[in-house]
Write an enzyme that holds these catalytic residues in place. Structure first.
Site, PDB file in Angstrom:
ATOM      1  CG  HIS A 283       2.832   8.196  -6.091  1.00 20.61           C
ATOM      2  ND1 HIS A 283       2.888   9.049  -7.184  1.00 20.61           N
ATOM      3  CD2 HIS A 283       2.167   8.986  -4.988  1.00 20.61           C
ATOM      4  CE1 HIS A 283       2.835  10.492  -6.655  1.00 20.61           C
ATOM      5  NE2 HIS A 283       2.354  10.470  -5.463  1.00 20.61           N
ATOM      6  N   GLY A 284       4.913   4.106  -5.839  1.00 14.26           N
ATOM      7  CA  GLY A 284       4.976   2.702  -5.647  1.00 14.26           C
ATOM      8  C   GLY A 284       5.298   1.775  -6.764  1.00 14.26           C
TER       9      GLY A 284
END
Length: 448
Positions: A283-284
């Site tokens: 996700h990041g």
């Protein structure tokens, strides 16, 4: 290409690599097939690693080295993260893995394979497709069908409502508390976190509805990506309802490959932990996302370990004799746990997340008592004129979700007589004009 035109070469590179890898995997035997698959995966993961994680890893190395008084000679890269890179990278990898496993024959039409990777409705934020579902549809003739097109447009309209009337409206309240957390406390964070739970759901599922609707208009069927996740009774059920295409991707290509639950208990817990750790990292490139993933992994592992004890307590208390009441305990418990994890997902730093959680648990009761005694809401960051519309749009969303327990909202609307259908359409347009915002906020998941 709008930001950096040369970035189209990233897609071209991965498409060419995976197209030929698929063909040669289909023609090869033995270890050569493994090497071809490995080359394809390295190319895809390598692109993702450079653009998404290089600077993150380098920054953390710099911090560690500076603590020892050493300067990191490795430079940072002045690069942007291409929109949707994680999505089409995972979709491309699913193709080569399925070909390697013998579940799908190599696609020999270069244009069709390129379309599989770059199919525009779901290119930048999913759902993450498999070749078995979508590739054959590119060969089929899609005739004009009024009902199908009308249903696709309705689905797009519902996605638009979720984005601009719910997600963007809630964002204005959430951002106030989360962007400057040291100005607020207690009840403000509780409200902001609950609203963020609905914001991110409506933002992401709103995009998905628009993607599914746009594809449906053209005659294509994409996989379902959300199924009322906040109606889940457990964490495992939540992850079977939230971002379904990513959850099943990790299940089929990582979790099962690691051994799944067909191993010792300790190895099973390790497999779950690794999957959620990588899910957070997907996700990041930020420690907040990693902790978010790890926390959800901990939830799931703890639920498995404590299952027998919780069942005994439930039977001893007699609550199992009242299934509906038992469900109404499970629903909010699961929702609260998910909201706690969302704090790390939304906070800018770990320190901010810890401050927010600490304040939620220590200051909320005092804030509520203050409001009860003074009958004033001045201590709340979101003013009443913003809170009421926000609660109303969430109520509309949940009303639709309740209707969808038995059948889809499209089936429900289509089953009504024409005069009722058109009444619903006009009422919906009025709701969209009344509650919709014009803030032009980007979809949250574009950054992933």
């Amino acid at each position: 290409m709008s930001f950096v035109p040369v970035y189209i070469l990233i897609l071209f590179f991965t498409i060419v690599i995976d197209y030929f890898a698929g063909i040669y995997i289909g023609q090869s035997q033995g270890r050569r097939r493994k090497w071809l698959l490995a080359a394809s995966l390295v190319a895809n993961i390598g692109v993702l690693a450079i653009f998404k994680y290089y600077n993150f890893v380098n920054e953390n190395i710099t911090i560690v080295m500076s603590n020892w008084g050493i300067k990191n000679p490795v430079p940072y890269l002045a690069i942007l993260l291409p929109i949707g890179l994680s999505f089409h990278t995972f979709q491309a990898m699913s193709y080569t893995v399925e070909v390697y496993r013998g579940n799908y024959k190599p696609e020999r039409n270069f244009g069709i394979y390129a379309l599989y990777v770059m199919f525009y409705p779901q290119l930048v934020a999913g759902p993450i497709e498999r070749p078995q579902n979508i590739l054959h549809q590119f060969y089929e003739k899609h005739d004009f069908d009024y009902q199908r097109i009308a249903d696709g447009l309705k689905l797009m309209a519902w996605g638009l409502f979720k984005k601009i009337a719910i997600a963007d409206r809630l964002a204005d309240i959430v951002n106030v508390a989360y962007d400057e957390p040291h100005k607020y406390h207690g009840l403000n964070f509780v409200i902001a976190t609950i609203f963020f739970a609905f914001q991110i759901f409506c933002d992401f599922s709103g995009y998905t509805d628009i993607a599914l609707g746009a594809a449906k208009v053209m005659g294509f069927k994409l996989v379902k990506n959300f199924n009322r996740p906040y109606h889940s009774k457990s964490i495992s059920e939540f992850w079977s309802r939230w971002h379904i295409s990513l959850s099943t991707w990790f299940r089929d290509y990582l979790y099962i490959t690691l051994g799944g639950n067909r191993v010792s208990a300790s190895r099973w817990y390790f497999n779950l932990f690794v999957v959620f750790l990588i899910s957070g990292l997907w996700h990041g490139a930020n420690w907040t996302y990693i902790i978010w993933g790890v926390l959800n992994g901990f939830y799931l592992i703890f639920a498995i370990i404590s299952q027998k004890l919780r069942d005994r307590v439930a039977r001893a208390s007699g609550i199992t004799r009242f299934p509906k009441l038992y469900s109404w305990i499970q629903f909010p418990t699961t929702f609260v746990l998910i909201c706690i994890s969302w704090v790390f997902f939304r906070a800018h730093t770990i320190a901010d997340a810890i401050h927010i959680l600490k304040s939620m648990f220590t200051d909320t009761c005092a804030d509520v008592m203050s409001i009860i005694h003074t009958h004033h809401l001045q201590s709340l960051a979101p003013p009443v004129n913003k809170m009421i519309p926000a609660i109303l749009v969430i109520a509309i969303l949940e009303t639709v979700h309740l209707l969808q327990k038995r059948r889809s909202i499209l089936e429900y609307v289509n089953s009504k007589p024409k005069y009722i259908r058109w009444g619903i359409y006009y009422a919906f347009i009025l709701l969209l004009l009344t509650f919709g915002t014009a803030s032009h906020k980007q979809f949250i998941y574009f950054q992933f």
